[in-house]
Design a protein around this motif. Structure first.
Motif, PDB file in Angstrom:
ATOM      1  N   ILE A  30       0.896  -1.161   0.000  1.00 30.81           N
ATOM      2  CA  ILE A  30       0.000   0.000   0.000  1.00 30.81           C
ATOM      3  C   ILE A  30       0.932   1.208   0.000  1.00 30.81           C
ATOM      4  CG2 ILE A  30      -1.762   1.282   1.271  1.00 30.81           C
ATOM      5  CD1 ILE A  30      -2.451  -1.474   2.661  1.00 30.81           C
ATOM      6  N   TRP A  31       0.952   1.957  -1.096  1.00 32.58           N
ATOM      7  CA  TRP A  31       1.854   3.116  -1.161  1.00 32.58           C
ATOM      8  C   TRP A  31       1.233   4.292  -0.421  1.00 32.58           C
ATOM      9  CZ3 TRP A  31       6.765   2.891  -2.614  1.00 32.58           C
ATOM     10  CH2 TRP A  31       7.156   1.748  -3.321  1.00 32.58           C
ATOM     11  N   THR A  32       2.063   4.989   0.331  1.00 32.40           N
ATOM     12  CA  THR A  32       1.615   6.189   1.025  1.00 32.40           C
ATOM     13  C   THR A  32       2.506   7.356   0.627  1.00 32.40           C
ATOM     14  OG1 THR A  32       3.061   6.010   2.970  1.00 32.40           O
ATOM     15  CG2 THR A  32       0.990   4.763   3.021  1.00 32.40           C
ATOM     16  N   VAL A  33       1.904   8.538   0.613  1.00 34.24           N
ATOM     17  CA  VAL A  33       2.653   9.787   0.460  1.00 34.24           C
ATOM     18  C   VAL A  33       2.212  10.652   1.619  1.00 34.24           C
ATOM     19  CG1 VAL A  33       2.998  11.834  -0.948  1.00 34.24           C
ATOM     20  CG2 VAL A  33       2.704   9.613  -2.061  1.00 34.24           C
ATOM     21  N   HIS A  34       3.166  11.078   2.448  1.00 28.28           N
ATOM     22  CA  HIS A  34       2.743  11.794   3.654  1.00 28.28           C
ATOM     23  C   HIS A  34       3.657  12.972   3.969  1.00 28.28           C
ATOM     24  CE1 HIS A  34       5.928  10.183   6.291  1.00 28.28           C
ATOM     25  NE2 HIS A  34       5.790   9.056   5.614  1.00 28.28           N
ATOM     26  N   ASP A  35       3.114  13.865   4.788  1.00 22.90           N
ATOM     27  CA  ASP A  35       3.892  15.029   5.221  1.00 22.90           C
ATOM     28  C   ASP A  35       4.207  14.958   6.714  1.00 22.90           C
ATOM     29  OD1 ASP A  35       1.488  15.531   6.447  1.00 22.90           O
ATOM     30  OD2 ASP A  35       1.014  17.333   5.281  1.00 22.90           O
ATOM     31  N   GLY A  36       4.038  13.767   7.289  1.00 20.06           N
ATOM     32  CA  GLY A  36       4.288  13.598   8.717  1.00 20.06           C
ATOM     33  C   GLY A  36       3.019  13.741   9.549  1.00 20.06           C
ATOM     34  N   ARG A  37       1.979  14.349   8.972  1.00 18.22           N
ATOM     35  CA  ARG A  37       0.710  14.516   9.696  1.00 18.22           C
ATOM     36  C   ARG A  37      -0.433  13.795   8.979  1.00 18.22           C
ATOM     37  NH1 ARG A  37       2.714  19.617   9.356  1.00 18.22           N
ATOM     38  NH2 ARG A  37       1.127  20.197   7.835  1.00 18.22           N
ATOM     39  N   ARG A  74       2.158   6.098  13.716  1.00 17.32           N
ATOM     40  CA  ARG A  74       2.826   7.350  13.313  1.00 17.32           C
ATOM     41  C   ARG A  74       1.995   8.573  13.665  1.00 17.32           C
ATOM     42  NH1 ARG A  74       4.548   3.341  10.726  1.00 17.32           N
ATOM     43  NH2 ARG A  74       6.605   3.212   9.750  1.00 17.32           N
ATOM     44  N   ARG A  75       0.863   8.353  14.316  1.00 15.03           N
ATOM     45  CA  ARG A  75      -0.041   9.456  14.684  1.00 15.03           C
ATOM     46  C   ARG A  75      -0.391  10.319  13.481  1.00 15.03           C
ATOM     47  NH1 ARG A  75      -0.119   9.332  20.167  1.00 15.03           N
ATOM     48  NH2 ARG A  75       1.708   8.437  21.189  1.00 15.03           N
ATOM     49  N   MET A  76      -0.727   9.631  12.382  1.00 12.04           N
ATOM     50  CA  MET A  76      -1.094  10.346  11.161  1.00 12.04           C
ATOM     51  C   MET A  76      -2.559  10.095  10.820  1.00 12.04           C
ATOM     52  SD  MET A  76       1.827  10.447   8.284  1.00 12.04           S
ATOM     53  CE  MET A  76       2.909   9.081   8.557  1.00 12.04           C
ATOM     54  N   GLN A  77      -3.133  11.036  10.094  1.00  8.42           N
ATOM     55  CA  GLN A  77      -4.501  10.921   9.596  1.00  8.42           C
ATOM     56  C   GLN A  77      -4.461  10.611   8.098  1.00  8.42           C
ATOM     57  OE1 GLN A  77      -7.498  11.305  11.380  1.00  8.42           O
ATOM     58  NE2 GLN A  77      -6.050  11.152  13.088  1.00  8.42           N
ATOM     59  N   PRO A  78      -5.424   9.836   7.602  1.00  5.11           N
ATOM     60  CA  PRO A  78      -5.496   9.649   6.144  1.00  5.11           C
ATOM     61  C   PRO A  78      -6.069  10.909   5.487  1.00  5.11           C
ATOM     62  CG  PRO A  78      -7.280   8.463   7.207  1.00  5.11           C
ATOM     63  CD  PRO A  78      -6.471   9.093   8.320  1.00  5.11           C
ATOM     64  N   ALA A  79      -5.412  11.392   4.435  1.00  6.36           N
ATOM     65  CA  ALA A  79      -5.874  12.608   3.754  1.00  6.36           C
ATOM     66  C   ALA A  79      -6.824  12.267   2.610  1.00  6.36           C
ATOM     67  CB  ALA A  79      -4.674  13.388   3.212  1.00  6.36           C
TER      68      ALA A  79
END
Ligand SMILES: [Zn+2]
Length: 255
Positions: A15-22, A42-47
């Protein structure tokens, strides 16, 4: 600059992800548990979610993600068999998410509704292209898949190809049966073996390397055409599309 990161799921999916840390874009979340655990640690939300095609190992986690995150945008092909898509996209559309733009390409062949997303030097191609391989033809024809791969092959050569499966070593074994003297392929085998021994993904792969190693992108090579003309054409010359069809059927038999 956003970060690209693959999250392993099932036996050999990414599952590829692209994230900004949040916040993170999720591409083809076939399994909810793997990606929800990854987000939580990682305490991240899905955008947003980007879907390439309808197969369960690509979309199986979407319903649960939507239950946990109501209102999340799910981009994907316009197809009644993809009920969790909230924003249907197709050829020529642009997805804007997490401050980034991804162009949508129609790439039928593995399935008819299959699309790919290109942006920021990344290609999310689902099951259309793998390192040294390509998807099986479940719908349409090998000509259709060949044409789709040709479109992907024409992208900038420094594009990073984010394939959805870790099939690289098996595909290299097959590729060496049709191009045993391909030096770039032999080099890639050594590198890919080392990556897997270290427990690392072989992906993403650079398009320039695929053009040198992936026989399914090399069907215009005269040497490959000559080699594959035998079983089908009695040794006569075949064109790139016919070479592709022979190659795909040989791979189906190879496993
Ligand atoms: Zn598939």
């Amino acid at each position: 600059m956003p970060t690209l990161e693959p999250v392993p799921a099932f036996e050999d999916n990414y599952i590829w992800t692209v994230h900004d840390g949040r916040s993170a874009l999720l591409v083809d979340p076939g399994e909810a548990k793997a990606i929800l655990t990854w987000l939580a640690t990682r305490r991240m939300q899905p955008a947003a979610v980007l879907l390439t095609h309808r197969h369960a190992d690509h979309v199986g986690g979407v319903a649960e993600i939507r239950r946990r995150h109501p209102g999340i945008a799910v981009y994907g092909p316009a197809d009644a068999r993809l009920p969790d898509v909230t924003v249907a996209v197709g050829e020529g559309d642009v997805v804007v998410a997490l401050g980034m733009r991804f162009h949508v390409l129609a790439v039928p062949g593995h399935t008819l509704e299959h699309i790919a997303y290109v942006g920021h030097g990344w290609l999310f191609c689902g099951d259309t292209m793998f390192s040294c391989g390509c998807g099986k033809v479940f719908e349409g024809s090998s000509d259709l898949l060949h044409a789709s791969l040709q479109r992907l092959a024409a992208l900038p050569t420094d594009t990073l190809v984010c394939c959805a499966h870790e099939y690289t070593l098996d595909n290299i074994r097959f590729a060496l049966t049709v191009e045993p003297d391909n030096a770039a392929l032999l080099d890639w085998r050594e590198h890919a073996l080392a990556l897997r021994r270290a427990g690392r993904p072989t992906l993403p792969t650079r398009l320039a390397d695929e053009l040198a190693c992936n026989p399914f992108l090399r069907c215009a090579e005269p040497a490959l055409q000559r080699r594959l003309a035998g079983p089908r054409g009695g040794g006569g010359f075949v064109d790139a599309a016919a070479t592709f069809a022979v190659l795909r059927s040989l791979k189906d038999a190879f496993g």
